[in-house]
Design an enzyme around this catalytic site. Sequence first.
Site, PDB file in Angstrom:
ATOM      1  N   CYS A  63      44.636  37.205 -51.046  1.00  0.00           N
ATOM      2  CA  CYS A  63      43.379  36.909 -50.351  1.00  0.00           C
ATOM      3  C   CYS A  63      43.651  36.273 -48.992  1.00  0.00           C
ATOM      4  CB  CYS A  63      42.484  36.007 -51.204  1.00  0.00           C
ATOM      5  SG  CYS A  63      43.283  34.531 -51.852  1.00  0.00           S
ATOM      6  N   GLY A  64      44.729  36.718 -48.355  1.00  0.00           N
ATOM      7  CA  GLY A  64      45.035  36.224 -47.022  1.00  0.00           C
ATOM      8  C   GLY A  64      45.388  34.749 -47.016  1.00  0.00           C
TER       9      GLY A  64
END
Length: 301
Positions: free
Chosen positions: A67-68
């Site tokens: 998720c970055g």
Amino acid sequence: MKLVAAAKVRRAQEAVINGRPFTEALVELLYTINESLQCDDVDCPLTVIRPVKKVALVVITGDRGLCGSFNSAVIKKAESRISNLKGLGLDYTVISVGKKGNSYFSRKDDVSVERFVEGVGFPTAKEAQMIADDVFSLFVTEEVDKVELVYTKFVSLVKSDPVIRTLLPLSVRGEVFDVNGNCVDAVEDELFMLTTKEGKLAVERDKVRVEGGPISPLMQFEQDPVLILDAMMPLYLNSQILRALQESLASELAARMNAMSNATDNAVELKKNLSIVYNRERQAKITGEILEIVAGAEALT
């Protein structure tokens, strides 16, 4: 992964949007009641402002990766706040919520962790109540003098901001001081965020509840004000923690959807570039073989 996150983020986004009016109205009402009762001799343990010696940080992270920078951003925000508290000479403790935060803080021997809370997927009132019970116990027994939420605020599908929100005590003045008289509120505290008025920086704090106006003088309390506050404060704790969990989940899913979208776009671009390189090499090899055949035929003649 992108399609799965996109399917889930809609539900999480609806939960955030539908829950905000209730939590904001509840905070506004509690602040107004608390302010109107300042002249009375009212003793509510969750509204007592005492000199701060120890701060509890409830840090909410995700349960999964991919998720970055979602998890690293909120952890950095917590680390920054911890460094700030150390600089003020204050003690602190951490309540970690989420597997990623638990994994990080369990490896940090220099960070005091009160409890690790595992995530259960979509936030529920039961999970929020469990965290609220821990927070209530720490504050009422005076083990901590201030409680802050560190989580990721959901702004939109493409933007989310890690924020710090004061949970306890419920202050009408907007500032909590340590034993030496120094303000210990975070500069970026969401509840007491500095705002602007007519293009100029406004130095007033605690601007969350100014929209609602004072309580009508005709309103009468049929019960003792202390009983009313005691009954509403657990609801306040539960709703604020549930909102933070919901916003964090929506931000995580949105970040994962964007990360997977970027990964897909990068994979498509990489495939395109590799195909170009492959075709160039293939064409060069074919051209070379043709030249060798032509050169051999000319040599025979």
